[in-house]
Motif scaffolding. Structure first.
Motif, PDB file in Angstrom:
ATOM      1  N   TRP A 124     -34.110 -20.608 -12.666  1.00 52.82           N
ATOM      2  CA  TRP A 124     -35.279 -19.995 -12.253  1.00 52.82           C
ATOM      3  C   TRP A 124     -35.542 -19.333 -14.526  1.00 52.82           C
ATOM      4  O   TRP A 124     -36.770 -19.008 -14.167  1.00 52.82           O
ATOM      5  N   ILE A 125     -34.531 -19.074 -14.106  1.00 55.55           N
ATOM      6  CA  ILE A 125     -34.339 -18.392 -16.204  1.00 55.55           C
ATOM      7  C   ILE A 125     -34.957 -19.537 -17.032  1.00 55.55           C
ATOM      8  O   ILE A 125     -35.598 -18.996 -17.893  1.00 55.55           O
ATOM      9  N   CYS A 126     -35.382 -20.622 -16.470  1.00 53.68           N
ATOM     10  CA  CYS A 126     -34.944 -21.858 -17.962  1.00 53.68           C
ATOM     11  C   CYS A 126     -37.001 -21.691 -17.069  1.00 53.68           C
ATOM     12  O   CYS A 126     -37.727 -23.044 -18.011  1.00 53.68           O
ATOM     13  N   ASP A 127     -37.705 -21.030 -16.904  1.00 59.82           N
ATOM     14  CA  ASP A 127     -38.917 -21.368 -15.979  1.00 59.82           C
ATOM     15  C   ASP A 127     -40.200 -20.597 -16.756  1.00 59.82           C
ATOM     16  O   ASP A 127     -40.002 -19.391 -16.761  1.00 59.82           O
ATOM     17  N   GLU A 128     -40.673 -21.275 -18.195  1.00 61.20           N
ATOM     18  CA  GLU A 128     -41.600 -20.696 -19.229  1.00 61.20           C
ATOM     19  C   GLU A 128     -43.035 -19.759 -18.098  1.00 61.20           C
ATOM     20  O   GLU A 128     -43.702 -18.710 -18.247  1.00 61.20           O
ATOM     21  N   ARG A 129     -42.663 -19.969 -16.697  1.00 62.56           N
ATOM     22  CA  ARG A 129     -44.076 -19.811 -16.487  1.00 62.56           C
ATOM     23  C   ARG A 129     -43.914 -18.053 -15.616  1.00 62.56           C
ATOM     24  O   ARG A 129     -44.559 -17.758 -15.586  1.00 62.56           O
ATOM     25  N   ARG A 130     -42.339 -18.228 -14.997  1.00 68.46           N
ATOM     26  CA  ARG A 130     -42.297 -17.277 -14.198  1.00 68.46           C
ATOM     27  C   ARG A 130     -40.643 -16.887 -14.705  1.00 68.46           C
ATOM     28  O   ARG A 130     -40.199 -15.635 -13.791  1.00 68.46           O
ATOM     29  N   GLY A 131     -40.256 -17.209 -15.274  1.00 69.26           N
ATOM     30  CA  GLY A 131     -38.355 -16.490 -15.556  1.00 69.26           C
ATOM     31  C   GLY A 131     -38.137 -16.127 -17.372  1.00 69.26           C
ATOM     32  O   GLY A 131     -37.823 -15.301 -16.958  1.00 69.26           O
ATOM     33  N   SER A 132     -39.124 -15.765 -17.553  1.00 65.63           N
ATOM     34  CA  SER A 132     -39.089 -15.164 -19.034  1.00 65.63           C
ATOM     35  C   SER A 132     -38.774 -14.033 -18.935  1.00 65.63           C
ATOM     36  O   SER A 132     -37.814 -13.628 -19.984  1.00 65.63           O
ATOM     37  N   HIS A 133     -39.609 -13.435 -18.276  1.00 63.54           N
ATOM     38  CA  HIS A 133     -39.136 -12.102 -17.735  1.00 63.54           C
ATOM     39  C   HIS A 133     -37.686 -11.699 -18.132  1.00 63.54           C
ATOM     40  O   HIS A 133     -36.800 -10.641 -18.086  1.00 63.54           O
ATOM     41  N   LEU A 134     -36.686 -12.877 -17.139  1.00 56.66           N
ATOM     42  CA  LEU A 134     -35.586 -12.217 -18.017  1.00 56.66           C
ATOM     43  C   LEU A 134     -34.986 -12.853 -18.336  1.00 56.66           C
ATOM     44  O   LEU A 134     -33.942 -12.220 -18.753  1.00 56.66           O
ATOM     45  N   HIS A 135     -35.246 -13.013 -19.852  1.00 53.70           N
ATOM     46  CA  HIS A 135     -34.490 -13.836 -20.970  1.00 53.70           C
ATOM     47  C   HIS A 135     -34.229 -11.834 -21.813  1.00 53.70           C
ATOM     48  O   HIS A 135     -32.330 -12.004 -21.554  1.00 53.70           O
TER      49      HIS A 135
ATOM     50  N   PRO B 298     -25.619 -30.132 -10.179  1.00 52.80           N
ATOM     51  CA  PRO B 298     -25.135 -29.112 -10.414  1.00 52.80           C
ATOM     52  C   PRO B 298     -24.506 -29.492 -11.804  1.00 52.80           C
ATOM     53  O   PRO B 298     -24.129 -28.671 -12.754  1.00 52.80           O
ATOM     54  N   ALA B 299     -24.700 -30.761 -12.067  1.00 47.03           N
ATOM     55  CA  ALA B 299     -24.066 -31.060 -13.767  1.00 47.03           C
ATOM     56  C   ALA B 299     -25.335 -30.868 -14.447  1.00 47.03           C
ATOM     57  O   ALA B 299     -25.542 -30.619 -15.360  1.00 47.03           O
ATOM     58  N   PHE B 300     -26.635 -30.292 -13.886  1.00 51.50           N
ATOM     59  CA  PHE B 300     -27.023 -29.435 -14.056  1.00 51.50           C
ATOM     60  C   PHE B 300     -27.284 -27.654 -15.043  1.00 51.50           C
ATOM     61  O   PHE B 300     -27.862 -27.775 -15.945  1.00 51.50           O
ATOM     62  N   LEU B 301     -25.722 -27.384 -14.557  1.00 49.90           N
ATOM     63  CA  LEU B 301     -25.796 -25.824 -14.758  1.00 49.90           C
ATOM     64  C   LEU B 301     -25.552 -26.130 -15.971  1.00 49.90           C
ATOM     65  O   LEU B 301     -26.085 -24.710 -16.621  1.00 49.90           O
ATOM     66  N   ILE B 302     -25.756 -27.179 -16.768  1.00 42.10           N
ATOM     67  CA  ILE B 302     -25.402 -26.787 -18.401  1.00 42.10           C
ATOM     68  C   ILE B 302     -26.708 -26.007 -18.929  1.00 42.10           C
ATOM     69  O   ILE B 302     -26.526 -24.577 -19.958  1.00 42.10           O
ATOM     70  N   GLU B 303     -27.657 -26.532 -18.768  1.00 43.08           N
ATOM     71  CA  GLU B 303     -29.284 -26.190 -19.222  1.00 43.08           C
ATOM     72  C   GLU B 303     -29.130 -24.813 -18.522  1.00 43.08           C
ATOM     73  O   GLU B 303     -29.555 -24.201 -19.533  1.00 43.08           O
ATOM     74  N   VAL B 304     -28.545 -23.743 -17.439  1.00 45.11           N
ATOM     75  CA  VAL B 304     -28.806 -23.082 -17.425  1.00 45.11           C
ATOM     76  C   VAL B 304     -27.738 -21.968 -18.263  1.00 45.11           C
ATOM     77  O   VAL B 304     -28.360 -21.280 -18.898  1.00 45.11           O
ATOM     78  N   ALA B 305     -26.545 -22.725 -18.875  1.00 43.67           N
ATOM     79  CA  ALA B 305     -25.716 -21.996 -19.307  1.00 43.67           C
ATOM     80  C   ALA B 305     -26.398 -21.764 -20.902  1.00 43.67           C
ATOM     81  O   ALA B 305     -26.458 -20.282 -21.634  1.00 43.67           O
ATOM     82  N   HIS B 306     -26.852 -23.116 -21.296  1.00 40.76           N
ATOM     83  CA  HIS B 306     -27.697 -22.676 -22.846  1.00 40.76           C
ATOM     84  C   HIS B 306     -28.899 -21.759 -22.901  1.00 40.76           C
ATOM     85  O   HIS B 306     -28.311 -21.338 -24.042  1.00 40.76           O
ATOM     86  N   CYS B 307     -29.812 -21.628 -22.077  1.00 41.90           N
ATOM     87  CA  CYS B 307     -30.822 -20.586 -21.822  1.00 41.90           C
ATOM     88  C   CYS B 307     -30.315 -19.218 -21.917  1.00 41.90           C
ATOM     89  O   CYS B 307     -29.863 -18.414 -22.168  1.00 41.90           O
ATOM     90  N   VAL B 308     -29.180 -18.812 -21.197  1.00 48.27           N
ATOM     91  CA  VAL B 308     -28.192 -17.736 -20.529  1.00 48.27           C
ATOM     92  C   VAL B 308     -27.214 -17.343 -21.983  1.00 48.27           C
ATOM     93  O   VAL B 308     -27.531 -16.051 -22.249  1.00 48.27           O
TER      94      VAL B 308
ATOM     95  N   GLN C 221     -27.695 -18.394 -25.113  1.00 43.26           N
ATOM     96  CA  GLN C 221     -28.898 -17.934 -26.158  1.00 43.26           C
ATOM     97  C   GLN C 221     -29.307 -16.347 -26.094  1.00 43.26           C
ATOM     98  O   GLN C 221     -30.015 -15.847 -26.895  1.00 43.26           O
ATOM     99  N   CYS C 222     -30.217 -16.023 -24.977  1.00 44.89           N
ATOM    100  CA  CYS C 222     -30.284 -14.755 -24.622  1.00 44.89           C
ATOM    101  C   CYS C 222     -29.288 -13.477 -24.636  1.00 44.89           C
ATOM    102  O   CYS C 222     -29.811 -12.905 -24.960  1.00 44.89           O
ATOM    103  N   ARG C 223     -28.182 -14.355 -24.624  1.00 45.61           N
ATOM    104  CA  ARG C 223     -27.263 -12.868 -24.994  1.00 45.61           C
ATOM    105  C   ARG C 223     -26.743 -12.972 -26.302  1.00 45.61           C
ATOM    106  O   ARG C 223     -25.646 -12.255 -26.067  1.00 45.61           O
ATOM    107  N   GLY C 224     -26.906 -13.759 -26.541  1.00 44.11           N
ATOM    108  CA  GLY C 224     -26.224 -14.007 -28.207  1.00 44.11           C
ATOM    109  C   GLY C 224     -24.423 -14.365 -28.288  1.00 44.11           C
ATOM    110  O   GLY C 224     -23.843 -14.026 -29.182  1.00 44.11           O
ATOM    111  N   GLU C 225     -24.402 -15.516 -26.953  1.00 43.36           N
ATOM    112  CA  GLU C 225     -23.150 -15.657 -27.253  1.00 43.36           C
ATOM    113  C   GLU C 225     -22.868 -17.070 -27.176  1.00 43.36           C
ATOM    114  O   GLU C 225     -23.760 -17.693 -27.052  1.00 43.36           O
ATOM    115  N   SER C 226     -22.059 -17.662 -27.132  1.00 40.68           N
ATOM    116  CA  SER C 226     -21.544 -18.990 -27.768  1.00 40.68           C
ATOM    117  C   SER C 226     -21.427 -19.357 -26.180  1.00 40.68           C
ATOM    118  O   SER C 226     -21.140 -18.544 -25.598  1.00 40.68           O
ATOM    119  N   LEU C 227     -21.308 -21.094 -26.106  1.00 44.89           N
ATOM    120  CA  LEU C 227     -20.667 -21.438 -24.410  1.00 44.89           C
ATOM    121  C   LEU C 227     -19.610 -20.862 -24.107  1.00 44.89           C
ATOM    122  O   LEU C 227     -19.306 -21.137 -22.450  1.00 44.89           O
TER     123      LEU C 227
END
Length: 265
Positions: free
Chosen positions: A179-190, A226-236, A238-244
């Motif tokens: 949901w956090i990767c959805d620019e239409r409805r998830g950007s408020h989570l960033h 499940p293999a696409f979890l890494i896409e969620v991880a990249h966004c989170v 970046q938002c947190r200022g952490e490394s993967l």
């Protein structure tokens, strides 16, 4: 790096034809463990069959989704207790309130949720919570049970800062999906990601749903896995200022602690 996906609907019919291949792609993507969500008591046995194939990697919830709450009966509590004795079952749920779709009447949702919270107290298992447009009703109920619960995660968190802070004040865990990767409805989570302390945050795909829109190469089927979890991880991350690596370390440790998962071989 290893990842734990705390929310996968692996027995959904979207995976019926290639479940083994989906799992193999997940292992190749360093998804070390998964929590398979159950939405009805009848559905639980199919989930447990999947878990039995990979006893150190696949685990389960057991419960009744608010969409199915209208089917809760006097015998449901007994059945849920029995399921909670299964070694693979690590949480009660997916249970909660959904005032967005109201597929079950709200009184029925409240009745089923309270009964499942009571089972969680009795068994000592954490709770896997679903909430849509119902935080104002869910929060007072959780406050009544929180001191007796071993823990709880608000799965697929999509709400606002007010709800997030209220959940964190109750020492709840937060699950973040594509949901956090959805620019239409998830950007408020960033901007909220930095407000979730390490030790409270976990990641999930909710596959086969919520395919991350930020993926540059999406499957034609639009099916998440499940293999696409890494896409969620990249966004989170970046938002947190952490490394993967940092994100993987603390989210995996959190998931294993809350759900009492073994360290994978």
């Amino acid at each position: 790096m290893q990842w734990v996906d705390i929310g996968v609907n692996l027995t959904d019919r979207a995976f019926a034809k290639d479940r083994s291949e989906v799992l193999e792609r997940a292992w190749q993507a360093d998804i070390s463990q998964m929590l398979l969500t159950t939405t009805s008591l009848e559905h639980a046995h199919q989930v447990l069959e999947c878990c039995a194939e990979y006893p150190q990697r696949l685990f389960a919830t057991a419960g009744v989704h608010p969409h199915e709450a209208r089917h809760w009966t006097a015998d449901s509590r007994k059945q849920l207790h029995q399921l909670c004795n299964e070694p693979a079952v690590k949480a009660v749920g997916e249970c909660g309130l959904d005032f967005n779709r109201d597929f079950s009447p709200r009184p029925a949702q409240l009745k089923a949720l309270e009964a499942q919270l009571a089972v969680a107290v009795e068994t000592g298992l954490p709770v896997f919570l679903h909430e849509r447009e119902a935080s104002d009703t869910l929060l007072p109920l959780l406050r009544d049970y929180r001191d007796q619960l071993s823990g709880a995660v608000v799965h697929c968190f999509t709400a606002d800062q007010k709800a997030l802070y209220a959940y964190l004040d109750l020492d709840l865990h937060i699950g973040i999906t594509g949901w956090i990767c959805d620019e239409r409805r998830g950007s408020h989570l960033h901007p909220l990601m930095r407000d979730i302390p390490a030790g409270r945050l976990m990641l999930e795909t909710d596959a086969p749903w919520l395919l991350p829109r930020s993926m540059t190469s999406k499957p034609k089927s639009r099916r998440n896995e499940p293999a696409f979890l890494i896409e969620v991880a990249h966004c989170v991350a970046q938002c947190r200022g952490e490394s993967l690596a940092q994100l993987a370390a603390h989210t995996c440790a959190t998931a294993r602690a809350l759900f009492n998962l073994p360290n994978p071989a």
